[in-house]
Write a protein that holds these residues in place. Structure first.
Motif, PDB file in Angstrom:
ATOM      1  N   ASP A   6      82.067   8.965 -38.067  1.00 28.14           N
ATOM      2  CA  ASP A   6      81.483  10.236 -37.624  1.00 28.14           C
ATOM      3  C   ASP A   6      81.936  11.425 -38.462  1.00 28.14           C
ATOM      4  OD1 ASP A   6      80.169   8.947 -35.547  1.00 28.14           O
ATOM      5  OD2 ASP A   6      81.697   9.453 -34.058  1.00 28.14           O
ATOM      6  N   ARG A   7      83.063  11.297 -39.144  1.00 27.11           N
ATOM      7  CA  ARG A   7      83.608  12.412 -39.916  1.00 27.11           C
ATOM      8  C   ARG A   7      83.529  12.190 -41.421  1.00 27.11           C
ATOM      9  NH1 ARG A   7      89.056  11.893 -41.342  1.00 27.11           N
ATOM     10  NH2 ARG A   7      89.938   9.896 -40.729  1.00 27.11           N
ATOM     11  N   PHE A   8      82.899  11.109 -41.842  1.00 24.15           N
ATOM     12  CA  PHE A   8      82.749  10.791 -43.264  1.00 24.15           C
ATOM     13  C   PHE A   8      81.333  11.160 -43.703  1.00 24.15           C
ATOM     14  CE2 PHE A   8      86.035   7.067 -43.301  1.00 24.15           C
ATOM     15  CZ  PHE A   8      87.054   7.961 -43.059  1.00 24.15           C
ATOM     16  N   PHE A   9      81.205  12.246 -44.455  1.00 21.57           N
ATOM     17  CA  PHE A   9      79.901  12.762 -44.868  1.00 21.57           C
ATOM     18  C   PHE A   9      79.647  12.452 -46.338  1.00 21.57           C
ATOM     19  CE2 PHE A   9      81.360  15.366 -41.336  1.00 21.57           C
ATOM     20  CZ  PHE A   9      80.263  15.307 -40.500  1.00 21.57           C
ATOM     21  N   VAL A  10      78.534  11.798 -46.608  1.00 20.99           N
ATOM     22  CA  VAL A  10      78.169  11.407 -47.974  1.00 20.99           C
ATOM     23  C   VAL A  10      77.166  12.387 -48.551  1.00 20.99           C
ATOM     24  CG1 VAL A  10      76.998   9.643 -49.370  1.00 20.99           C
ATOM     25  CG2 VAL A  10      78.620   8.957 -47.604  1.00 20.99           C
ATOM     26  N   LEU A  11      77.381  12.730 -49.830  1.00 19.96           N
ATOM     27  CA  LEU A  11      76.398  13.448 -50.626  1.00 19.96           C
ATOM     28  C   LEU A  11      75.919  12.452 -51.680  1.00 19.96           C
ATOM     29  CD1 LEU A  11      78.346  15.683 -49.452  1.00 19.96           C
ATOM     30  CD2 LEU A  11      77.523  17.084 -51.316  1.00 19.96           C
ATOM     31  N   THR A  12      74.626  12.211 -51.717  1.00 23.79           N
ATOM     32  CA  THR A  12      74.079  11.268 -52.688  1.00 23.79           C
ATOM     33  C   THR A  12      72.846  11.865 -53.338  1.00 23.79           C
ATOM     34  OG1 THR A  12      73.518   8.932 -53.054  1.00 23.79           O
ATOM     35  CG2 THR A  12      72.593   9.970 -51.078  1.00 23.79           C
ATOM     36  N   GLY A  13      72.277  11.121 -54.268  1.00 21.73           N
ATOM     37  CA  GLY A  13      71.094  11.558 -55.001  1.00 21.73           C
ATOM     38  C   GLY A  13      71.195  11.078 -56.426  1.00 21.73           C
ATOM     39  N   ARG A 118      76.113   9.483 -39.641  1.00 13.85           N
ATOM     40  CA  ARG A 118      74.680   9.152 -39.596  1.00 13.85           C
ATOM     41  C   ARG A 118      73.842  10.014 -40.549  1.00 13.85           C
ATOM     42  NH1 ARG A 118      70.443  11.101 -36.843  1.00 13.85           N
ATOM     43  NH2 ARG A 118      71.698  12.619 -35.732  1.00 13.85           N
ATOM     44  N   ARG A 119      74.228  11.279 -40.686  1.00 13.05           N
ATOM     45  CA  ARG A 119      73.478  12.196 -41.552  1.00 13.05           C
ATOM     46  C   ARG A 119      74.040  12.118 -42.970  1.00 13.05           C
ATOM     47  NH1 ARG A 119      71.895  17.773 -39.087  1.00 13.05           N
ATOM     48  NH2 ARG A 119      69.798  16.943 -39.101  1.00 13.05           N
ATOM     49  N   ILE A 120      73.178  11.785 -43.915  1.00 15.07           N
ATOM     50  CA  ILE A 120      73.541  11.693 -45.325  1.00 15.07           C
ATOM     51  C   ILE A 120      72.875  12.868 -46.040  1.00 15.07           C
ATOM     52  CG2 ILE A 120      73.309  10.300 -47.424  1.00 15.07           C
ATOM     53  CD1 ILE A 120      75.159   9.060 -45.325  1.00 15.07           C
ATOM     54  N   PHE A 121      73.655  13.604 -46.795  1.00 22.51           N
ATOM     55  CA  PHE A 121      73.121  14.739 -47.541  1.00 22.51           C
ATOM     56  C   PHE A 121      72.611  14.256 -48.889  1.00 22.51           C
ATOM     57  CE2 PHE A 121      76.093  16.486 -44.490  1.00 22.51           C
ATOM     58  CZ  PHE A 121      75.281  17.426 -43.869  1.00 22.51           C
ATOM     59  N   TYR A 154      69.912   4.037 -48.254  1.00 24.08           N
ATOM     60  CA  TYR A 154      70.461   4.714 -47.071  1.00 24.08           C
ATOM     61  C   TYR A 154      69.451   4.700 -45.923  1.00 24.08           C
ATOM     62  CZ  TYR A 154      74.703   6.342 -49.401  1.00 24.08           C
ATOM     63  OH  TYR A 154      75.918   6.405 -50.036  1.00 24.08           O
ATOM     64  N   ALA A 155      68.186   4.929 -46.222  1.00 24.40           N
ATOM     65  CA  ALA A 155      67.153   4.905 -45.173  1.00 24.40           C
ATOM     66  C   ALA A 155      67.069   3.507 -44.546  1.00 24.40           C
ATOM     67  CB  ALA A 155      65.808   5.329 -45.752  1.00 24.40           C
ATOM     68  N   GLU A 156      67.091   2.465 -45.370  1.00 20.08           N
ATOM     69  CA  GLU A 156      67.054   1.084 -44.854  1.00 20.08           C
ATOM     70  C   GLU A 156      68.240   0.789 -43.945  1.00 20.08           C
ATOM     71  OE1 GLU A 156      66.890  -1.699 -48.105  1.00 20.08           O
ATOM     72  OE2 GLU A 156      65.168  -0.655 -48.992  1.00 20.08           O
ATOM     73  N   LEU A 157      69.375   1.405 -44.230  1.00 22.73           N
ATOM     74  CA  LEU A 157      70.584   1.176 -43.443  1.00 22.73           C
ATOM     75  C   LEU A 157      70.638   2.032 -42.182  1.00 22.73           C
ATOM     76  CD1 LEU A 157      73.119   0.934 -46.405  1.00 22.73           C
ATOM     77  CD2 LEU A 157      72.428  -0.936 -44.866  1.00 22.73           C
ATOM     78  N   GLY A 158      69.586   2.812 -41.932  1.00 22.48           N
ATOM     79  CA  GLY A 158      69.490   3.572 -40.694  1.00 22.48           C
ATOM     80  C   GLY A 158      70.114   4.957 -40.730  1.00 22.48           C
TER      81      GLY A 158
END
Length: 183
Positions: A6-13, A118-121, A154-158
């Motif tokens: 819940d506290r691990f936020f990913v930035l990807t792209g 759950r929210r990926i940036f 990421y979308a496939e993983l929910g």
């Protein structure tokens, strides 16, 4: 926050879309961060004459990326608050798919086991700031394909994909902090 993910936020792209600049700005705001695997591996492998480079042995490079991301995940558990990751373990699958390489079972298992918030940036392609350098040799087209590949994983993983605005880093910092529900 109830558990680590819940506290691990990913930035990807894709490469060259401002992720690392944003991570550095979040660190300057006092947040814990985890650096990108790719650049670190390229620097280390180049320094030692190693073969785990994306232009030499892509499968080995992916293995080191996964290892780096899992170590970052474990190190982040020692941090008391939110942690922002410059990419996460699922990016390894995106990279393998982009390269046309098979995804080994242990990689698929890792991304199911080591979860993030759950929210990926997502930093969308941004041609106006895209540049190449000694470590980023991809073209803009490759960067755009990387973006599609990693966001698809990421979308496939929910995960919920939250696109970052194409805006100055200060505005991106405010956006991420608000969207992550921090402060």
């Amino acid at each position: 926050m109830q558990n680590d993910s819940d506290r691990f936020f990913v930035l990807t792209g894709g490469p060259g879309s401002g992720k690392t600049t944003l991570i550095e700005a979040l660190r300057a705001e006092g947040f814990a961060t985890a650096p990108e695997a790719g650049r670190g591996i390229i620097r280390d492998q180049t320094a030692i004459g190693g073969p785990a480079l994306p232009w030499q042995d892509r499968a080995l490079f992916a293995e080191l990326m996964l290892s780096w991301e899992l170590r970052s995940w474990h190190v982040a558990r020692t941090e008391p608050g939110p942690v922002f990751f410059d990419r996460g373990a699922p990016d390894t699958i995106g990279y393998l798919r982009l390269c046309g390489l098979p995804v080994p079972d242990h990689v698929a298992s890792a991304v199911r086991k080591f979860r993030y918030a759950r929210r990926i940036f997502v930093a969308p392609p941004w041609p106006e700031i895209f540049t190449q350098d000694e470590e980023r040799k991809q073209t803009l087209d490759e960067a755009e394909r990387t973006f599609r590949s990693v966001t698809g994983v990421y979308a496939e993983l929910g995960y919920e994909l939250v696109p970052l605005p194409l805006a100055p880093v200060e505005e991106r910092v405010r956006f991420v902090i608000a969207q992550a529900g921090l402060r």
